[in-house]
Design a protein around this motif. Structure first.
Motif, short mmCIF file in Angstrom:
data_model
loop_
_atom_site.label_atom_id
_atom_site.label_comp_id
_atom_site.label_asym_id
_atom_site.label_seq_id
_atom_site.Cartn_x
_atom_site.Cartn_y
_atom_site.Cartn_z
N HIS A 6 -46.86 22.07 -68.66
CA HIS A 6 -46.77 23.40 -69.82
C HIS A 6 -47.28 23.34 -70.85
O HIS A 6 -46.23 21.98 -71.92
N ASN A 51 -42.77 32.00 -76.73
CA ASN A 51 -42.07 32.23 -75.19
C ASN A 51 -42.24 31.79 -74.16
O ASN A 51 -42.49 30.60 -73.95
N ASN A 52 -42.18 32.41 -73.43
CA ASN A 52 -41.08 31.19 -71.72
C ASN A 52 -42.00 31.74 -71.00
O ASN A 52 -42.21 31.53 -69.57
N TYR A 53 -43.57 32.13 -71.35
CA TYR A 53 -44.87 32.71 -70.41
C TYR A 53 -45.18 31.27 -69.86
O TYR A 53 -46.22 30.79 -70.96
N HIS A 54 -46.13 30.81 -69.10
CA HIS A 54 -46.85 29.19 -68.70
C HIS A 54 -47.34 29.45 -67.53
O HIS A 54 -46.99 30.28 -66.83
N LYS A 78 -43.31 34.88 -65.17
CA LYS A 78 -42.14 35.02 -65.96
C LYS A 78 -42.36 33.67 -66.86
O LYS A 78 -42.06 33.40 -67.70
N THR A 114 -42.01 29.18 -65.73
CA THR A 114 -40.98 28.52 -65.63
C THR A 114 -40.02 27.32 -67.23
O THR A 114 -40.96 27.66 -68.12
N SER A 115 -39.16 27.11 -66.88
CA SER A 115 -38.54 26.10 -67.89
C SER A 115 -40.27 24.85 -68.11
O SER A 115 -40.53 24.70 -67.48
N ASN A 116 -39.62 24.94 -69.59
CA ASN A 116 -40.82 23.44 -69.62
C ASN A 116 -40.18 22.17 -70.53
O ASN A 116 -40.14 21.23 -70.63
N ASN A 117 -38.86 22.00 -69.60
CA ASN A 117 -38.01 20.94 -69.84
C ASN A 117 -38.38 20.14 -69.48
O ASN A 117 -39.42 19.80 -68.24
N GLU A 171 -41.89 19.71 -78.85
CA GLU A 171 -41.48 20.82 -78.67
C GLU A 171 -41.75 21.80 -80.05
O GLU A 171 -42.50 22.42 -80.03
#
Length: 303
Positions: free
Chosen positions: A108, A113-116, A125, A127-130, A298
């Motif tokens: 990612h 936003n949180n769209y990947h 939707k 997923t987390s980029n953590n 980030e």
């Protein structure tokens, strides 16, 4: 309108050559209204988001499939391998070939936003980029090493060989670090020797002590190191063992113990190098904390 609907329009267009006009028609909007809604709801230009997700898909294909690089580039809608390689390097900071060898799972890119891209057609939707802990520590180690070696290229030989106070001696066979050049050498050599042990190779030549040569040596070792350890991380196999035939006699280590060893001692060396740069009047921002690497990832430039 819900953001999910217009985002789905973009996600469903990855295998077509749809432009903004076509995307707007599929969302039953005028081009101007579609663009305005997208910016308001998703906080990203629809074209920029589409290009970003295509690159994320390409990164996943490189690491997780045997698909030819040229074909992956064409799938990402670049007209040539050269154009794809240039765009990929701009965003991921390495070539597609090196990315494939590294086996990285962190595909990612930074986004507002949180769209990947999500493999296997999972929910759009995203997923987390953590980062997991391995990615955080390994990434910080490589990132700081590159920063130090790149900054060292601006120094004179006199500065590189300036005597330092830090002993840097951990083991009976170790030699104290005399200067910044030796600290940087030891950081690179540690990664080279352990990579050779992991791959079953011979003891590396360890030739070239200029910052540019050290950086080239580091990148060569890092590619194999990441390829192997990313696989270990994916399998959760940190307690599995390997035999280090470079030791006399040969010794057995766990992957987790070996990785912790590298991070522990190279962190000390990097902090010593930062202090030495400061004594030479060269200020490198930050204190060497992994959270600085995390923040940099980030806040890196958006696609």
């Amino acid at each position: 309108m819900e953001p999910g609907h217009i985002v789905e329009t973009v996600l469903n267009s990855l295998d077509s050559e749809a432009g903004t006009d076509q995307l707007a028609r599929e969302a039953f909007q005028s081009r101007a209204n579609f663009y305005r809604l997208f910016q308001a709801l998703v906080k990203e230009n629809p074209g920029a988001m589409r290009r970003r997700i295509l690159l994320e898909r390409a990164a996943w294909q490189l690491a997780g499939t045997r698909k030819p690089v040229t074909e992956i580039g064409l799938d990402a809608q670049y007209g040539s391998l050269e154009a794809f390689a240039r765009a990929f390097r701009n965003h991921y900071k390495v070539s597609p070939g090196l990315w494939r060898r590294s086996g990285s799972t962190r595909i990612h890119l930074p986004a507002p936003n949180n769209y990947h891209f999500v493999p296997l057609h999972a929910t759009p939707k995203g997923t987390s980029n953590n980062m997991n802990l391995y990615e955080l520590f390994a990434g910080a180690d490589a990132w700081y090493t590159r920063r130090l070696l790149t900054q060292a290229e601006t120094l004179s030989d006199q500065q590189l060989d300036y005597a330092v106070d830090a002993p840097g001696k951990f083991f009976p066979w170790d030699k104290p670090h005399k200067n910044l050049r030796e600290i940087l050498q030891r950081i690179v050599e540690t990664k080279e020797v352990w990579t050779a042990a992991l791959t079953g190779g011979e003891m590396p030549a360890m030739e070239g002590d200029t910052p540019a040569a050290l950086l080239a040596r580091f990148e060569k070792a890092e590619a194999d190191f990441q390829r192997i350890l990313c696989d270990v991380s994916r399998r959760g196999a940190w307690d599995e063992t390997f035999v280090d035939t470079l030791c006399e006699p040969a010794e057995t280590f766990t992957y987790g113990g070996m990785f912790t060893h590298i991070i522990t001692f190279n962190t000390y060396r990097r902090l010593t190098a930062l202090e030495t740069f400061d004594k030479l009047g060269v200020k490198i921002p930050g204190a060497g904390c992994p959270s600085e690497y995390e923040a940099a990832m980030e806040s890196s430039p958006k696609p």
